[in-house]
Design an enzyme around this catalytic site. Structure first.
Site, PDB file in Angstrom:
ATOM      1  N   CYS A  87     137.200 -23.365  82.986  1.00  0.00           N
ATOM      2  CA  CYS A  87     138.335 -23.261  82.063  1.00  0.00           C
ATOM      3  C   CYS A  87     139.338 -22.239  82.598  1.00  0.00           C
ATOM      4  CB  CYS A  87     137.847 -22.919  80.660  1.00  0.00           C
ATOM      5  SG  CYS A  87     139.042 -23.287  79.349  1.00  0.00           S
ATOM      6  N   HIS A 196     132.989 -26.749  79.640  1.00  0.00           N
ATOM      7  CA  HIS A 196     132.163 -25.541  79.656  1.00  0.00           C
ATOM      8  C   HIS A 196     130.675 -25.859  79.789  1.00  0.00           C
ATOM      9  CE1 HIS A 196     135.151 -22.409  78.440  1.00  0.00           C
ATOM     10  NE2 HIS A 196     135.813 -23.466  78.009  1.00  0.00           N
ATOM     11  N   GLU A 198     128.335 -23.879  80.500  1.00  0.00           N
ATOM     12  CA  GLU A 198     127.526 -22.784  79.949  1.00  0.00           C
ATOM     13  C   GLU A 198     127.296 -22.935  78.446  1.00  0.00           C
ATOM     14  OE1 GLU A 198     131.717 -21.355  79.217  1.00  0.00           O
ATOM     15  OE2 GLU A 198     130.665 -22.598  80.696  1.00  0.00           O
TER      16      GLU A 198
END
Length: 225
Positions: A87, A196, A198
């Site tokens: 991002c 994302h 994560e």
């Protein structure tokens, strides 16, 4: 001894804690890196996480590229160290010249936050070997400036060299050219993506654990090296 993966914190970073958790979940040691330090602390790879570095003033990532830590990251990346920008981190890698192109305002001019299907286009990079080519992953997105743009010649080069990592499957959430959601450098060591991974390391907090494969992939690459 486990691999060490650095996670950078800039003023305005939001996802460093999540990135560090993903690194540990994959079985590596997470090492905190501070934006103002010329020190990578002997890490084997680096994650440049999402957020709003320096408040996104001027242009997303435009100030962060001048941070002392990024001087070290750029030098290490050019020597082959694996680097992942997520991002805002993707924006920073583009601004730093490690990846081509630029991320601009979403085509609808609205911030988007949702779970997004991605198609794996390249499973040969240091960050994607745990995936099957053509596999579809469900990964969260949350950004206002994720519209990937580049000259047609650059886009053709990315396509021709197999450097598109991921494409948006189904609806394109931000207008990115050729539905590009993530790319890599020519060596497949530096990767950038708007979604994302994560935030998708555990099906309980999910939406899936599809993102964990990226962190497991780089561990495989480090072991192989």
């Amino acid at each position: 001894m486990s691999a060490k993966i650095g996670v950078i914190t800039f003023p305005g970073t939001l996802d460093d804690v999540d990135a560090a958790r993903a690194v540990r979940r994959a079985g590596a040691e997470s090492v905190a890196l501070w934006h103002a330090d010329h020190d990578l602390k002997g890490v084997d790879a680096v994650v440049v996480p999402g957020g709003f570095s320096y408040g996104d003033y001027l242009r997303c990532g435009a100030i962060a590229k001048f941070a002392p830590v990024m001087t070290e990251v750029v030098e290490a990346a050019r020597k082959g160290m694996p680097v992942l920008g997520v991002c805002n981190g993707f924006q920073i890698l583009c601004e730093s010249g490690l990846l081509p192109g630029v991320l601009t305002r979403n085509s609808g001019l609205h911030y988007v936050c949702r779970d997004q299907w991605l198609k794996v286009e390249n499973n040969g990079s240091a960050w994607t070997t745990r995936y099957d080519a053509g596999a579809e992953l469900l990964i969260p997105i949350k950004h206002g400036e994720g519209n990937y743009m580049a000259d047609e010649a650059v886009l053709d080069e990315l396509e021709g060299e197999g450097r598109v990592l991921f494409r948006y499957a189904g609806e394109n959430p931000n207008g990115s050219q050729r539905d590009i959601a993530g790319i890599t450098d020519a060596r497949g060591r530096v990767a950038g993506m708007m979604p994302h991974p994560e935030h998708a390391i555990d099906a309980l907090t999910g939406p899936t654990d599809d993102g964990l494969g990226m962190f497991l992939s780089v561990l495989d690459a480090l072991v192989a090296a």
